[in-house]
Design a protein around this motif. Sequence first.
Motif, PDB file in Angstrom:
ATOM      1  N   PHE A   3      -4.357   3.498 -11.053  1.00  0.00           N
ATOM      2  CA  PHE A   3      -4.512   2.080 -10.737  1.00  0.00           C
ATOM      3  C   PHE A   3      -5.748   1.536 -11.450  1.00  0.00           C
ATOM      4  CE2 PHE A   3      -5.743  -1.614  -8.235  1.00  0.00           C
ATOM      5  CZ  PHE A   3      -4.532  -2.293  -8.206  1.00  0.00           C
ATOM      6  N   PRO A  43      -7.730  -7.407  -8.098  1.00  0.00           N
ATOM      7  CA  PRO A  43      -6.951  -6.740  -7.052  1.00  0.00           C
ATOM      8  C   PRO A  43      -7.736  -6.635  -5.739  1.00  0.00           C
ATOM      9  CG  PRO A  43      -6.708  -5.566  -9.130  1.00  0.00           C
ATOM     10  CD  PRO A  43      -7.725  -6.649  -9.364  1.00  0.00           C
ATOM     11  N   ARG A  45      -7.582  -2.189 -13.474  1.00  0.00           N
ATOM     12  CA  ARG A  45      -7.486  -3.630 -13.711  1.00  0.00           C
ATOM     13  C   ARG A  45      -6.923  -3.881 -15.101  1.00  0.00           C
ATOM     14  NH1 ARG A  45     -12.925  -6.626 -12.741  1.00  0.00           N
ATOM     15  NH2 ARG A  45     -11.544  -8.371 -13.123  1.00  0.00           N
ATOM     16  N   TYR A  63     -10.920  -0.249   0.458  1.00  0.00           N
ATOM     17  CA  TYR A  63      -9.873  -0.565  -0.514  1.00  0.00           C
ATOM     18  C   TYR A  63      -9.400   0.713  -1.205  1.00  0.00           C
ATOM     19  CZ  TYR A  63      -7.530  -2.875  -4.444  1.00  0.00           C
ATOM     20  OH  TYR A  63      -6.615  -3.302  -5.371  1.00  0.00           O
ATOM     21  N   HIS A  68      -7.231   2.703   1.051  1.00  0.00           N
ATOM     22  CA  HIS A  68      -5.918   2.058   1.120  1.00  0.00           C
ATOM     23  C   HIS A  68      -5.099   2.383  -0.130  1.00  0.00           C
ATOM     24  CE1 HIS A  68      -2.944  -1.185   1.425  1.00  0.00           C
ATOM     25  NE2 HIS A  68      -3.292  -1.520   0.211  1.00  0.00           N
ATOM     26  N   LEU A  69      -5.759   2.239  -1.307  1.00  0.00           N
ATOM     27  CA  LEU A  69      -5.043   2.516  -2.554  1.00  0.00           C
ATOM     28  C   LEU A  69      -4.580   3.969  -2.608  1.00  0.00           C
ATOM     29  CD1 LEU A  69      -7.132   0.663  -5.313  1.00  0.00           C
ATOM     30  CD2 LEU A  69      -4.818   0.088  -4.523  1.00  0.00           C
ATOM     31  N   VAL A  79      -1.415   4.204  -0.627  1.00  0.00           N
ATOM     32  CA  VAL A  79      -0.279   3.530  -1.273  1.00  0.00           C
ATOM     33  C   VAL A  79       0.161   4.296  -2.519  1.00  0.00           C
ATOM     34  CG1 VAL A  79       0.416   1.451  -2.535  1.00  0.00           C
ATOM     35  CG2 VAL A  79      -0.881   1.232  -0.396  1.00  0.00           C
ATOM     36  N   SER A  87      -1.195  -3.592  -3.430  1.00  0.00           N
ATOM     37  CA  SER A  87      -2.458  -3.291  -4.123  1.00  0.00           C
ATOM     38  C   SER A  87      -3.281  -4.544  -4.401  1.00  0.00           C
ATOM     39  CB  SER A  87      -2.169  -2.592  -5.448  1.00  0.00           C
ATOM     40  OG  SER A  87      -1.607  -3.515  -6.364  1.00  0.00           O
ATOM     41  N   GLY A  88      -2.647  -5.700  -4.391  1.00  0.00           N
ATOM     42  CA  GLY A  88      -3.354  -6.939  -4.681  1.00  0.00           C
ATOM     43  C   GLY A  88      -3.425  -7.290  -6.157  1.00  0.00           C
ATOM     44  N   LYS A  89      -2.782  -6.482  -6.980  1.00  0.00           N
ATOM     45  CA  LYS A  89      -2.888  -6.724  -8.423  1.00  0.00           C
ATOM     46  C   LYS A  89      -1.863  -7.758  -8.900  1.00  0.00           C
ATOM     47  CE  LYS A  89      -2.879  -4.326 -12.873  1.00  0.00           C
ATOM     48  NZ  LYS A  89      -3.165  -3.043 -13.524  1.00  0.00           N
ATOM     49  N   ARG A  99       3.666   6.244  -3.501  1.00  0.00           N
ATOM     50  CA  ARG A  99       4.460   5.924  -4.691  1.00  0.00           C
ATOM     51  C   ARG A  99       4.639   7.156  -5.580  1.00  0.00           C
ATOM     52  NH1 ARG A  99       2.103  -0.116  -6.371  1.00  0.00           N
ATOM     53  NH2 ARG A  99       2.788  -1.130  -4.442  1.00  0.00           N
ATOM     54  N   ASP A 153       1.561  -7.577  -6.780  1.00  0.00           N
ATOM     55  CA  ASP A 153       1.851  -6.403  -5.950  1.00  0.00           C
ATOM     56  C   ASP A 153       1.097  -6.602  -4.633  1.00  0.00           C
ATOM     57  OD1 ASP A 153       1.624  -3.927  -4.674  1.00  0.00           O
ATOM     58  OD2 ASP A 153       1.465  -2.802  -6.549  1.00  0.00           O
TER      59      ASP A 153
END
Lengths: 271, 754
Positions: A185, B738, A187, A252, A255-256, A259, B615-617, A263, B612
Amino acid sequence: MIPVGFAYERPSSVDGALALLAEHGEEASVMAGGHSLLPVMKLRLAAPELIIDISKLSELSYVKVDGDEVAIGAGTRHSTVERSDVLAAESPLLAGVARTVGDPQVRHRGTIGGSLAHADPASDLPAAVLALGGTVVLRSPRGTRSVPITEFFTGVFSTAKEPDELLVEIRVPRTGGAGWAYEKFTRRANDWAIVGVAVVDGRVGLVNMGQTPLRATATEEALAGGASIADAAALADQGTEPPEDLAGTKEYRRHLARVLTRRALTTAAGG
Amino acid sequence: MSIMGTRVRRVEDPVFLTRGATYTDDLTDERLSGALHLTFVRSPMAHARITGVDTTAAREAPGVVAVITADEMDLEPTKHFPAVPDAMARPWLAKDTVRFVGEPVAAVLTEHAYQGEDAAELVEVDYDPLPAVTTLKQALADETLLFPEAGTNLAVAFGGEDEFSDDLFADCEVVVTQEIVNQRVAAAPLETRGAAAAWGEDGRVTLFASTQNAQQTKGEVAGWLGVDPGLVHVITPDVGGGFGAKIGADPEFALVAWLARHVGRPVRWNESRSENMTGMLQGRAQLQTITIGGNRDGKVLAYRLDVLADAGAYPRIGVALPTFTRMMAGGVYDIPKVETRARVLVTNTTSTGAYRGAGRPEATAAIERAIDLFAAEIGKDVAEVRKLNVPPPDAFPYTNKGGAQYDSGEYAKAIDTVLEAAGYQGLRAEQKARRERGEVLQLGIGLSCFVEITAGGMTAEDATVEVHPDGTVTVLTGTSPHGQGHATAWAMLASEKLGIPVEKITVKHGDTDLIPKGIGTMGSRSLQTGGVAVYQAAGELADLAKQRAADLLEANVDDLEVADGAVRVAGTGTSITLAELAEKDQLRIESHWDGQMPSFPFGAHLAVVELDIESGKAVVDRILTIDDAGTILNPLLAEGQRHGGIAQGIAQALLEEVVYDADGNPLTATFADYGIPSAAELPSFTLLTMETPTHLNPIGAKGIGEAGTIGATPAVQSAVCDAVAHLGIRHIDMPATPLRVWTAINAAQNGSDA
Ligand SMILES: Cc1cc2nc3c(=O)[nH]c(=O)nc-3n(C[C@H](O)[C@H](O)[C@H](O)COP(=O)(O)OP(=O)(O)OC[C@H]3O[C@@H](n4cnc5c(N)ncnc54)[C@H](O)[C@@H]3O)c2cc1C
């Protein structure tokens, strides 16, 4: 952005490199791809007196099957790992993870050994080797030893490697057709992971969730005990101490991790 | 056939793509032979008293020729914006106090650049830390003052307390208010700042500098050094991007020239990326409070914009930009009552300046957010509310509430065009379906409509066109291209009038001895000022050629025409080439053009993001834009400007932000931390065409350089907010990272960690 002055040697063999390391010890730095070392030198956060350039040592660059394992030379570039037919067949996770490192320029310089030796918890390959349950091979004039990857990382930028040791090989089990996935993940496409999750054969490696790459043991145990992917993934952040920075708070990242683990497990299971 | 409006390829590119450009740092000019290298010792503290500077060790380091501190300088601290308190003058090297991380404290001159970095580390500066002011609200509180003698952190106020009436919203059925952040961003040009200076035997200094305008640089540097401007010769080599942050001279330029005189040797300076990220002017940095009121039928009746703007530590040109924000506050909308004010404050951060759009994106972002919030409040469609409030085409020229006179515009048509091209109704249906299915990837649709001011304030420019006896042409321009393609565009304009192919036309700029008059390139002004000046000069040159040819060809001037580089007697085979005329007598025209008024390009952007929600992205899936800049001279160049601007606009909405911690340490001083985008973060852009000419100049062109950053940013921000609107979220500040989006979602879901 100009490093402090340093001496430079380019030995023609691993033994030559080891001799130099033995002689200069902590004053020297081995340089492989230079893509982690040179930035810190340019920012003057590191100032080795001697650079031992191992980037041209072909004896450190290989990928081959060896018994139940795949052996990868420490000097193998990310781009080679990414494209290796051997890895595609025997340990596709590693190739898949290498593909997500930086950008093509970075992958053509950086090496798997450099990535592991640098031990940045935000790097991708260390967590992949951890998920695979691999081994690193260290050599010094004192001899050669194998260290399980679970014992290799000791903290941020620190490992069980002694100053006179060279990381020469990484060994990972042949996972063949076992399900795998890597969820990175970021940016931006060429950023380091805010959080990454590598999954293979029911094992889960976490990127950037603590001082070192971590295994999501609670998740692995739950899976082994027959828990559903969703229930197991919900435990992925257990026992982690994620860093806090501009890209993410601790909460965060936790949480990621949950998630992304869900996945990755789903993908690995063919879902 | 006319060359105007055609896709002529950039004549600049062959060199850039083969040999490469020659930036200031690449110069091998003999005037710079034996030059010393300048390295700055910069403050690592945001706010501190300097209690001691010890240069002893540095002076003894290898290659060191001089180490200069404030005590050795005879230049007085200088204000870089006239209207601010005198106490806010900036010293050339910090003396008693440092006020931002990156402020120069000492200058080290060495034979080689690397020696400079070694020696700079040996300069020992003792700092006594002071509390840092890093936010606008802290600055406004005036508890810690950057300049105690000023008695306030307020650099300038535009519009006072009494600007605001109590009953502005009295007639409104609905009033919405919101505080929004227009975050600080870094210009981050690929070429960082650089300058080199050499004093000649004649007492003149040649200053090579990476700037957007050589002539202004000359005036500023001469003023700072206290020398006659005639003694300063500025040369601008290739410039690798500026985005507004290279307008005029940087204080460092004066230091380079002063030091060269002080030590009697040429001096060159080129900063590193890390220095650039704290030393170069940064952009935006406004905290805005918007209030909008109107009726439930969608009509907006009143709007208020209250701005706090960040000047950084030492007020520079950024201080002036809120005047554009105020002027353009109402945007494209015909709002009966608009009130604005702006207070500009100093903080312990890098100074601010112009950044692509410079004051107008801030206005647009505010009003577009306001319209969205208003539409959400009354439950109407954002496109419908926009169209309901724009002036009709026959209302132009239209004077807005800020006093700006919009020359031409068809706002509703621009909106309809993007809606139709995007398949707006279909997108809304898709959005609804995804919401109903509770999908992880939600769709967000954002619309913005904008009008901006180009060539604002500086409407004149000079040009010289000369045809040489060998048939080639030289064009001298006061504009200062740094990526825009003037060499191509100006050649097209001369070619149009002279019929000489662009390959034979050379455009020169950025040398103040050769071209003493010029304003430069900023504010999307160049084509409609400098370009038009070239067009006019070439036209006058054609007239001059006809007059001269009339005698030689024994023809009436009215029967002559200029085509294919020759003057012909219409309908006959008789002609004389411009080259032949130039051989007889110099064929050269200097011309001055003044359009008198700025122009007002406009457009509409529609962005579609996929977000998303776990995830906030958010990722921009599509962006469709109308950027109506009047008549287009070269679509290829115009598209390039739009592409770059849209990319930067999207980046502000999603990625870029200069961040300081509470102590004033910059947290985003490398490209690993600062979010400049790559192509991988961007979709393909859909550029739609609309050309509404301006009557202000003969080619009908307005400016296009900044449209992308003005339109794209609010469209993308709005799309992000729209994607999560069904979760009860009305607003998310930029950049919509995100983390920020996830935090908003998390808060909306009652703080539960989903
Ligand atoms: C722009 C950019 C983006 C990047 N993005 C990512 C990313 O997304 N993900 C990611 O994981 N990494 C990323 N990296 C880091 C990259 O993968 C590096 O190449 C890698 O971490 C280090 O490998 P190297 O061969 O360059 O090591 P070097 O920089 O040469 O060395 C790093 C450290 O390891 C030591 N070392 C190297 N080889 C050995 C050895 N054989 N034995 C003992 N010690 C050794 C060195 O002494 C040094 O201390 C990025 C780097 C850059 C510059």
